[in-house]
Every structure is written in structure tokens, then in C-alpha cells.
Design an enzyme around this catalytic site. Structure first.
Site, mmCIF file in Angstrom:
data_model
loop_
_atom_site.group_PDB
_atom_site.id
_atom_site.type_symbol
_atom_site.label_atom_id
_atom_site.label_comp_id
_atom_site.label_asym_id
_atom_site.label_seq_id
_atom_site.Cartn_x
_atom_site.Cartn_y
_atom_site.Cartn_z
ATOM 1 N N ARG A 117 0.812 -1.240 0.000
ATOM 2 C CA ARG A 117 0.000 0.000 0.000
ATOM 3 C C ARG A 117 0.839 1.281 0.000
ATOM 4 O O ARG A 117 0.363 2.350 0.360
ATOM 5 C CB ARG A 117 -0.963 0.027 1.184
ATOM 6 C CG ARG A 117 -1.983 -1.081 1.134
ATOM 7 C CD ARG A 117 -3.207 -0.754 1.951
ATOM 8 N NE ARG A 117 -4.159 -1.844 1.866
ATOM 9 C CZ ARG A 117 -4.121 -2.934 2.620
ATOM 10 N NH1 ARG A 117 -3.192 -3.047 3.547
ATOM 11 N NH2 ARG A 117 -5.010 -3.877 2.449
ATOM 12 N N LYS A 139 3.711 11.635 -10.951
ATOM 13 C CA LYS A 139 2.806 10.820 -11.767
ATOM 14 C C LYS A 139 3.466 9.463 -12.000
ATOM 15 O O LYS A 139 4.615 9.403 -12.449
ATOM 16 C CB LYS A 139 2.548 11.480 -13.121
ATOM 17 C CG LYS A 139 1.530 12.596 -13.079
ATOM 18 C CD LYS A 139 1.201 13.054 -14.494
ATOM 19 C CE LYS A 139 0.202 14.192 -14.478
ATOM 20 N NZ LYS A 139 -0.027 14.737 -15.844
ATOM 21 N N GLU A 181 11.007 18.642 -25.145
ATOM 22 C CA GLU A 181 10.318 18.928 -23.873
ATOM 23 C C GLU A 181 10.962 20.148 -23.196
ATOM 24 O O GLU A 181 10.307 20.881 -22.466
ATOM 25 C CB GLU A 181 10.342 17.722 -22.936
ATOM 26 C CG GLU A 181 9.511 16.521 -23.408
ATOM 27 C CD GLU A 181 8.020 16.602 -23.037
ATOM 28 O OE1 GLU A 181 7.570 17.607 -22.455
ATOM 29 O OE2 GLU A 181 7.302 15.633 -23.359
ATOM 30 N N LYS A 223 9.064 22.781 -13.662
ATOM 31 C CA LYS A 223 8.184 21.644 -13.349
ATOM 32 C C LYS A 223 7.857 21.630 -11.851
ATOM 33 O O LYS A 223 6.707 21.401 -11.450
ATOM 34 C CB LYS A 223 8.858 20.344 -13.807
ATOM 35 C CG LYS A 223 8.025 19.113 -13.539
ATOM 36 C CD LYS A 223 7.428 18.491 -14.770
ATOM 37 C CE LYS A 223 6.280 17.571 -14.388
ATOM 38 N NZ LYS A 223 6.292 16.280 -15.009
ATOM 39 N N GLU A 233 -3.287 18.174 -11.267
ATOM 40 C CA GLU A 233 -3.665 18.643 -12.611
ATOM 41 C C GLU A 233 -5.116 19.101 -12.687
ATOM 42 O O GLU A 233 -5.870 18.735 -13.593
ATOM 43 C CB GLU A 233 -3.403 17.539 -13.651
ATOM 44 C CG GLU A 233 -3.244 18.097 -15.049
ATOM 45 C CD GLU A 233 -2.818 17.053 -16.083
ATOM 46 O OE1 GLU A 233 -1.912 16.265 -15.791
ATOM 47 O OE2 GLU A 233 -3.406 17.065 -17.158
ATOM 48 N N ARG A 237 -1.301 22.776 -13.848
ATOM 49 C CA ARG A 237 -0.446 21.684 -14.353
ATOM 50 C C ARG A 237 -0.773 21.316 -15.799
ATOM 51 O O ARG A 237 0.061 20.751 -16.500
ATOM 52 C CB ARG A 237 -0.551 20.466 -13.423
ATOM 53 C CG ARG A 237 0.478 19.394 -13.755
ATOM 54 C CD ARG A 237 0.631 18.345 -12.665
ATOM 55 N NE ARG A 237 1.604 17.346 -13.053
ATOM 56 C CZ ARG A 237 2.164 16.471 -12.239
ATOM 57 N NH1 ARG A 237 1.841 16.459 -10.960
ATOM 58 N NH2 ARG A 237 3.046 15.588 -12.674
ATOM 59 N N ASN A 241 1.003 20.095 -20.644
ATOM 60 C CA ASN A 241 0.551 19.291 -21.789
ATOM 61 C C ASN A 241 0.661 20.056 -23.106
ATOM 62 O O ASN A 241 0.119 19.609 -24.124
ATOM 63 C CB ASN A 241 -0.896 18.836 -21.574
ATOM 64 C CG ASN A 241 -0.993 17.905 -20.390
ATOM 65 O OD1 ASN A 241 -0.102 17.095 -20.169
ATOM 66 N ND2 ASN A 241 -2.051 18.047 -19.605
ATOM 67 N N HIS A 244 1.019 18.246 -26.323
ATOM 68 C CA HIS A 244 0.706 16.837 -26.070
ATOM 69 C C HIS A 244 -0.654 16.426 -26.611
ATOM 70 O O HIS A 244 -0.902 15.248 -26.831
ATOM 71 C CB HIS A 244 0.776 16.531 -24.569
ATOM 72 C CG HIS A 244 2.183 16.458 -24.056
ATOM 73 N ND1 HIS A 244 3.061 17.520 -24.146
ATOM 74 C CD2 HIS A 244 2.885 15.454 -23.468
ATOM 75 C CE1 HIS A 244 4.231 17.164 -23.621
ATOM 76 N NE2 HIS A 244 4.151 15.917 -23.204
ATOM 77 N N HIS A 248 0.001 13.172 -28.509
ATOM 78 C CA HIS A 248 -0.501 11.846 -28.102
ATOM 79 C C HIS A 248 -1.273 11.188 -29.232
ATOM 80 O O HIS A 248 -1.165 9.979 -29.455
ATOM 81 C CB HIS A 248 -1.421 11.975 -26.884
ATOM 82 C CG HIS A 248 -0.681 12.122 -25.591
ATOM 83 N ND1 HIS A 248 -1.185 12.814 -24.509
ATOM 84 C CD2 HIS A 248 0.533 11.675 -25.199
ATOM 85 C CE1 HIS A 248 -0.315 12.782 -23.521
ATOM 86 N NE2 HIS A 248 0.735 12.103 -23.912
ATOM 87 N N HIS A 261 8.397 9.868 -28.064
ATOM 88 C CA HIS A 261 7.410 10.765 -27.446
ATOM 89 C C HIS A 261 7.734 12.242 -27.712
ATOM 90 O O HIS A 261 6.877 13.017 -28.146
ATOM 91 C CB HIS A 261 7.328 10.479 -25.944
ATOM 92 C CG HIS A 261 6.436 11.431 -25.200
ATOM 93 N ND1 HIS A 261 5.074 11.452 -25.371
ATOM 94 C CD2 HIS A 261 6.730 12.417 -24.313
ATOM 95 C CE1 HIS A 261 4.559 12.409 -24.616
ATOM 96 N NE2 HIS A 261 5.542 13.008 -23.956
#
Ligand code: GLY
Length: 357
Positions: A117, A139, A181, A223, A233, A237, A241, A244, A248, A261
Site C-alpha cells: 500500500r 505521476k 520537452e 516543473k 492537474e 499543471r 501538456n 501533447h 498523443h 514521445h
């Protein structure tokens, strides 16, 4: 050396950018950590394992080798690694070090988030992309057949240790993909960083240590600042993206085979700049400048065969779409972007066509 704090409701920690930090990584392990599990790939270990092992300063550790590959970024791999930790005597007092690129940071972080956990993780990113993005911000996750990163958890690390020196062994294409990036961070939040990428291209491409450290530090600073303001987010945040939304869709449309990517994000950033122009947010001249800097770090794999209409269909399915509305991050200037959902489809199609041309 630069130290950037991240403050979230659950945890405060530092992201440290320092040449050679691998060799003192052990000083970040709390004394109460009974066992240390280093999740890594054999490639990364062969190149940099000796430095990390030396940096752990005699602290005993177990290596958990992840075979690597986006296709293995799956729950089954997390289960295999958790079983291995159990076999090796892992319990609630253990600590995970995620030592590798973005896949290892995401998967190792997720393993730590759910093992017993939740146990602490230290992120040590070894690719440019993961140093400036994936490893910072908590993340973690894995892919489903339905799409990338569709299962996961927010699990903030104890620390993020970034050693710019490890990039000297990174393959050229991967290094360039990570640079997009960095350009993204400049466009969304830092005119000086964008200026560095525009004006010092030769230093950046030749991996001049001072230029590399500066671009990583500025990206990590941004960041950390954004994540501290909005961990989950819900608002700010989302600016991370930038590029992106279309990026994506391009990755998915080409089966995750043609583009790295960062390369797909580069095309996505070009689409965002065109959309910024078409919606009157920036001038044609500025859109040209943003895209010229992106292009100067190419070449990108050709976009032949990609249908803009197909990309449009995929956009609505993106997990960042909220109740079917696609969220766009669009430029208002260098270092200044806006999140919006009210963009008409015809402009989106024109922007995508222009980006892929
Ligand atoms: N890579 C985007 C984020 O961490 O939010």
C-alpha cells in the site's frame, strides 16, 4: 548544483540537479529504510550502475531488472517485480529507487505506490526526457491495451536526483527528442530558456556541460513550481501538456512505432503554434519563430500517411479530454500559454495540416 523544492499537501521534497550526484545518492536514503530495491534496466545498469553502487556507499541493495520497452509497461510487469521484492524479503520498511528513463520512473514509481500500500521512492532519471519531465511531479503508472498511462497513481518521491553527466551516453535521437520537452518548458513559462534553445543550439547539441546543466535546471525549476501549485492537474499543471494534445494522437495513430514521445510532442507544439496564430492569440511572425526553433532540432520522422481527420477523432478520446471537450494549451507569447476548450474543429484541422506539412 541546483535544488528545487516541491511542496504538495502530502509531501515536501527536493529535486536536485547536480553533476555527479549519482556518486552521493546514498545520502538521500533515510536511515530507517531497511531494504533498498533499485528498479532499473540492464542497459542503464551496464552504463551507470557502478556509479550508483559506489554512491550508495556500502548500503546493501537488491537490483530488480525490468526488461524494458513500452510494451512491457504493464500491470503484469509491476506484479512480477512486486513478487520479486517479496521473495527478496521486502516489507513495509523498504525503499525503491527508480533508476532509468521515463518508463522505469513511471513503472518503478507505481510499484512503490502500491507495494504494501505504498513505500517511498527516490527517482533517478537517466534520459533527458525523464530528467526534465517524467521523474518530477509524482505521476506514476502503466499502460492498458486501451492506451498509455491509463492506470496509475500520484506518488510523490522522497527526492529526485538528476545527474546531467549521465546524458553523455544517451543516443543522439533520444537526446534530441528530450530537447523538445525543454523547448516546451521555454514556451510555456520561460523566455530565457526558450532563448537558450534558440541562441545556443550548437552548445546544446554538442552537449556542452554548462548549457546542458542550465537547460535541465531551468526545466526542473519550472516543473517543480507548477507541480507545487497544482499537484493533481486540476488547473495550472495542464500547461505541461503543451503540444501533447496532438502529440498523443500522433503517437497512437502511428502505433507508437514511428515517433519517440518528444518527437510527437514537437509536431504537437507546431500544431499548437499554428492554432495560436489561427485563433488570433499570437502573430504569424511569432508562430514562425516558435516553429523555427522546433524545426532546428530536427529532423523529425516524416508524417506521410497520417490523416488529420483521424487525429481529430482520436483527440476526443484522449484521457485529458473532460466530458468530451478537448483541452488545448495555446501560446499567447514566449513563456505564456493559456488553457482553453473552445476551439473550432476547422481551425484545428488547418493547424494540424500545417504542422504535418
Ligand atoms: N508530463 C506532464 C505532467 O507531469 O503533468
Amino acid at each position: 548544483m541546483s535544488v528545487y523544492p516541491v511542496k504538495t499537501p502530502d509531501r515536501s521534497y527536493n529535486a536536485v540537479v547536480e553533476r555527479g550526484i549519482l556518486r552521493r545518492a546514498g545520502s538521500f536514503i533515510p536511515a530507517k529504510a531497511a531494504q533498498v530495491f533499485v528498479v532499473t534496466t540492464s542497459d542503464v545498469w551496464d552504463l551507470h550502475g557502478a556509479s550508483l553502487a559506489a554512491g550508495l556507499g556500502g548500503k546493501a541493495f537488491h537490483r530488480i531488472i525490468f526488461p524494458g520497452g513500452e510494451e512491457r509497461k504493464r500491470l503484469s510487469s509491476v506484479e512480477t517485480m512486486a513478487e520479486e521484492m517479496m521473495r527478496l524479503g521486502g516489507d513495509r520498511s523498504c525503499l525503491v529507487i527508480a533508476f532509468g528513463g521515463g518508463i522505469v520512473n513511471d513503472l518503478g514509481g507505481f510499484l512503490a505506490a502500491i507495494f504494501m500500500r505504498g513505500v517511498p521512492v527516490i527517482q533517478i532519471p537517466t534520459t533527458l526526457l525523464s530528467q526534465v519531465d517524467a521523474a518530477v511531479g509524482g505521476k506514476t503508472g502503466a499502460n492498458l491495451v486501451s492506451g498509455k498511462n491509463l492506470v496509475g497513481a500520484f506518488h510523490q518521491p522522497l527526492a529526485v536526483l538528476t545527474d546531467p553527466d549521465v546524458l553523455m551516453t544517451l543516443p543522439e535521437r533520444e537526446y534530441r527528442a528530450g530537447l523538445f520537452e525543454v523547448i516546451k518548458h521555454g514556451i510555456i513559462r520561460s523566455e530565457p530558456l526558450f532563448g537558450l534553445m534558440r541562441d545556443r543550439k550548437q552548445d546544446v547539441l554538442s552537449r556542452d556541460p554548462e548549457a546542458v546543466e542550465e537547460m535541465i535546471s531551468e526545466s526542473v525549476r519550472i516543473k517543480c513550481e507548477v507541480v507545487s501549485a497544482d499537484e493533481k492537474e486540476a488547473g495550472l499543471r495542464r500547461i505541461l501538456n503543451y503540444g501533447h494534445t496532438v502529440g498523443h494522437a500522433i503517437e497512437a495513430e502511428t502505433g507508437y512505432q514511428r515517433y519517440l514521445h518528444g518527437e510527437a510532442v514537437a509536431l504537437g507544439m507546431k500544431a499548437a503554434a499554428h492554432l495560436g496564430r489561427l485563433t488570433g492569440r499570437i502573430s504569424g511572425e511569432l508562430a514562425g519563430e516558435l516553429n523555427a526553433v522546433v524545426d532546428s532540432y530536427g529532423p523529425l520522422p516524416p508524417a506521410n500517411g497520417i490523416q488529420p481527420e483521424q487525429l481529430l477523432r482520436r483527440l476526443a478520446k484522449d484521457k485529458k479530454a473532460i466530458q468530451g471537450a478537448v483541452h488545448w494549451v495555446l501560446p499567447r507569447g514566449i513563456g505564456d500559454v493559456e488553457v482553453t476548450s473552445g476551439v473550432d474543429e476547422a481551425s484545428v484541422l488547418r493547424a494540424i495540416r500545417a504542422a504535418l506539412a
